[in-house]
Design a protein around this motif. Structure first.
Motif, mmCIF file in Angstrom:
data_model
loop_
_atom_site.group_PDB
_atom_site.id
_atom_site.type_symbol
_atom_site.label_atom_id
_atom_site.label_comp_id
_atom_site.label_asym_id
_atom_site.label_seq_id
_atom_site.Cartn_x
_atom_site.Cartn_y
_atom_site.Cartn_z
ATOM 1 N N ASP A 182 0.839 -1.190 0.000
ATOM 2 C CA ASP A 182 0.000 0.000 0.000
ATOM 3 C C ASP A 182 0.881 1.249 0.000
ATOM 4 O OD1 ASP A 182 0.825 0.488 2.652
ATOM 5 O OD2 ASP A 182 -0.957 -0.427 3.503
ATOM 6 N N ASP A 183 0.221 2.426 -0.046
ATOM 7 C CA ASP A 183 0.952 3.688 -0.135
ATOM 8 C C ASP A 183 1.843 3.940 1.084
ATOM 9 O OD1 ASP A 183 -0.162 4.186 -2.595
ATOM 10 O OD2 ASP A 183 -1.705 5.564 -1.834
ATOM 11 N N LYS A 184 1.352 3.592 2.292
ATOM 12 C CA LYS A 184 2.159 3.806 3.499
ATOM 13 C C LYS A 184 3.404 2.933 3.481
ATOM 14 C CE LYS A 184 -1.131 5.400 6.957
ATOM 15 N NZ LYS A 184 -1.712 5.119 8.276
ATOM 16 N N GLU A 185 3.218 1.673 3.094
ATOM 17 C CA GLU A 185 4.363 0.773 3.050
ATOM 18 C C GLU A 185 5.331 1.192 1.947
ATOM 19 O OE1 GLU A 185 5.530 -3.948 2.904
ATOM 20 O OE2 GLU A 185 3.428 -3.381 3.054
ATOM 21 N N ALA A 186 4.811 1.662 0.826
ATOM 22 C CA ALA A 186 5.668 2.137 -0.264
ATOM 23 C C ALA A 186 6.486 3.340 0.197
ATOM 24 C CB ALA A 186 4.833 2.492 -1.487
ATOM 25 N N ALA A 187 5.846 4.244 0.931
ATOM 26 C CA ALA A 187 6.563 5.412 1.442
ATOM 27 C C ALA A 187 7.646 4.998 2.436
ATOM 28 C CB ALA A 187 5.580 6.391 2.096
ATOM 29 N N LEU A 188 7.338 4.032 3.295
ATOM 30 C CA LEU A 188 8.336 3.537 4.244
ATOM 31 C C LEU A 188 9.491 2.875 3.497
ATOM 32 C CD1 LEU A 188 9.380 2.961 7.096
ATOM 33 C CD2 LEU A 188 7.883 0.943 7.136
ATOM 34 N N ARG A 189 9.173 2.045 2.512
ATOM 35 C CA ARG A 189 10.210 1.390 1.721
ATOM 36 C C ARG A 189 11.121 2.428 1.059
ATOM 37 N NH1 ARG A 189 7.961 -1.128 -3.216
ATOM 38 N NH2 ARG A 189 8.169 1.015 -3.833
ATOM 39 N N ASP A 190 10.532 3.458 0.490
ATOM 40 C CA ASP A 190 11.328 4.509 -0.157
ATOM 41 C C ASP A 190 12.208 5.231 0.858
ATOM 42 O OD1 ASP A 190 10.150 3.831 -2.565
ATOM 43 O OD2 ASP A 190 8.770 5.555 -2.581
ATOM 44 N N ARG A 191 11.663 5.462 2.033
ATOM 45 C CA ARG A 191 12.417 6.138 3.099
ATOM 46 C C ARG A 191 13.595 5.275 3.556
ATOM 47 N NH1 ARG A 191 9.982 7.725 8.963
ATOM 48 N NH2 ARG A 191 11.581 9.237 9.527
ATOM 49 N N VAL A 192 13.361 3.976 3.702
ATOM 50 C CA VAL A 192 14.433 3.053 4.095
ATOM 51 C C VAL A 192 15.518 3.028 3.029
ATOM 52 C CG1 VAL A 192 14.990 0.612 4.498
ATOM 53 C CG2 VAL A 192 12.970 1.640 5.575
ATOM 54 N N GLU A 193 15.102 2.895 1.769
ATOM 55 C CA GLU A 193 16.078 2.854 0.678
ATOM 56 C C GLU A 193 16.906 4.135 0.627
ATOM 57 O OE1 GLU A 193 13.969 1.838 -2.918
ATOM 58 O OE2 GLU A 193 13.744 -0.250 -2.301
ATOM 59 N N ALA A 194 16.273 5.288 0.834
ATOM 60 C CA ALA A 194 17.003 6.559 0.818
ATOM 61 C C ALA A 194 18.005 6.626 1.971
ATOM 62 C CB ALA A 194 16.017 7.730 0.886
ATOM 63 N N ALA A 195 17.588 6.186 3.152
ATOM 64 C CA ALA A 195 18.493 6.210 4.308
ATOM 65 C C ALA A 195 19.675 5.277 4.081
ATOM 66 C CB ALA A 195 17.735 5.818 5.582
ATOM 67 N N LEU A 196 19.406 4.081 3.550
ATOM 68 C CA LEU A 196 20.492 3.134 3.287
ATOM 69 C C LEU A 196 21.458 3.694 2.248
ATOM 70 C CD1 LEU A 196 18.530 -0.238 3.319
ATOM 71 C CD2 LEU A 196 20.089 0.646 5.077
ATOM 72 N N HIS A 197 20.915 4.300 1.219
ATOM 73 C CA HIS A 197 21.754 4.916 0.198
ATOM 74 C C HIS A 197 22.651 5.979 0.826
ATOM 75 C CE1 HIS A 197 22.693 7.844 -2.997
ATOM 76 N NE2 HIS A 197 22.880 6.730 -3.718
ATOM 77 N N ASP A 198 22.072 6.827 1.667
ATOM 78 C CA ASP A 198 22.851 7.888 2.326
ATOM 79 C C ASP A 198 23.926 7.324 3.248
ATOM 80 O OD1 ASP A 198 21.296 9.729 1.001
ATOM 81 O OD2 ASP A 198 20.092 10.279 2.761
ATOM 82 N N LEU A 199 23.675 6.125 3.818
ATOM 83 C CA LEU A 199 24.664 5.485 4.691
ATOM 84 C C LEU A 199 25.725 4.723 3.896
ATOM 85 C CD1 LEU A 199 22.266 4.034 7.412
ATOM 86 C CD2 LEU A 199 23.930 5.888 7.738
ATOM 87 N N GLY A 200 25.537 4.634 2.581
ATOM 88 C CA GLY A 200 26.481 3.899 1.757
ATOM 89 C C GLY A 200 26.260 2.400 1.788
ATOM 90 N N VAL A 201 25.018 2.006 2.083
ATOM 91 C CA VAL A 201 24.657 0.599 2.185
ATOM 92 C C VAL A 201 23.791 0.248 0.981
ATOM 93 C CG1 VAL A 201 23.389 -1.086 3.576
ATOM 94 C CG2 VAL A 201 24.719 0.698 4.701
ATOM 95 N N GLN A 202 23.949 -0.971 0.449
ATOM 96 C CA GLN A 202 23.109 -1.383 -0.660
ATOM 97 C C GLN A 202 21.642 -1.319 -0.247
ATOM 98 O OE1 GLN A 202 24.390 -5.221 -2.028
ATOM 99 N NE2 GLN A 202 25.956 -4.313 -3.318
ATOM 100 N N THR A 203 20.834 -0.720 -1.074
ATOM 101 C CA THR A 203 19.426 -0.509 -0.723
ATOM 102 C C THR A 203 18.623 -1.798 -0.689
ATOM 103 O OG1 THR A 203 18.861 0.009 -3.022
ATOM 104 C CG2 THR A 203 19.424 1.873 -1.573
ATOM 105 N N ASP A 204 19.153 -2.878 -1.244
ATOM 106 C CA ASP A 204 18.430 -4.148 -1.205
ATOM 107 C C ASP A 204 18.822 -5.003 0.006
ATOM 108 O OD1 ASP A 204 20.963 -4.785 -2.110
ATOM 109 O OD2 ASP A 204 20.282 -6.036 -3.773
#
Length: 187
Positions: free
Chosen positions: A11-33
């Motif tokens: 759903d939209d909430k989970e999609a937003a959370l997933r996007d937020r997690v991926e962005a944070a991981l990217h910023d930390l230099g961690v693979q987003t998957d």
């Protein structure tokens, strides 16, 4: 194409959370998957919290109302058996989880080592307001030596009756280190 944490419909909430997690991981230099590779569930921050414990220093620890009620009952039952349970940590927001990881990175700890102890932001049970890190007097907080205490033995025998279970036993499938101090309430 950007890697996805989950391939099932969301759903939209989970999609937003997933996007937020991926962005944070990217910023930390961690693979987003990373969450998908390790099978880590995503957790949104709890929205309804109550004070579950106040430390000797006056710090308030928050849990969801149901988890807080169970924590208080469990702590009282342990005390009746002369066992002292101390809450070291309860609710922790996505932002706080990110800060903790950034602090360790700034201190020179390799990210792989950090993520064997701390969940990536968005993947911590602490976000749910149902997880507690438990300590007891005379034991170094957040150490494996907690398993040698009367508090751990009591929890091992009794926590399930209050809805709590240890989340990260030895060789857990999520890739976290053994955490005998980390217990989560399941309604």
């Amino acid at each position: 194409m950007k890697p996805s944490i989950s391939t099932r419909p969301i759903d939209d909430k989970e999609a937003a959370l997933r996007d937020r997690v991926e962005a944070a991981l990217h910023d930390l230099g961690v693979q987003t998957d990373l969450p998908a590779e390790r099978g880590l569930p995503l957790f949104a921050d709890a929205t309804e919290l109550t004070v579950a414990h106040v430390s000797q220093s006056g710090r308030e620890h928050y849990l969801t109302p149901a988890a807080a009620e169970s924590w208080v009952r469990m702590r009282e039952a342990a005390a009746a058996g002369s066992v002292v349970l101390v809450m070291i940590s309860g609710f922790r927001s996505f932002e706080r989880q990110l800060e903790l990881i950034q602090g360790q990175l700034a201190g020179g700890t390799p990210v792989d080592e950090i993520l064997s102890v701390l969940a990536p932001p968005g993947c911590s049970e602490h976000h749910t307001g149902r997880a507690v890190d438990v300590g007891t007097p005379g034991c170094e907080p957040l150490s494996e030596s907690f398993e040698d205490t009367a508090a751990f033995q009591w929890l091992d025998l009794n926590a399930a009756g209050f809805g709590f279970r240890m989340s990260y036993p030895r060789s857990n499938p999520l890739g976290y280190r053994y955490e005998p101090w980390h217990w989560c309430h399941h309604d």
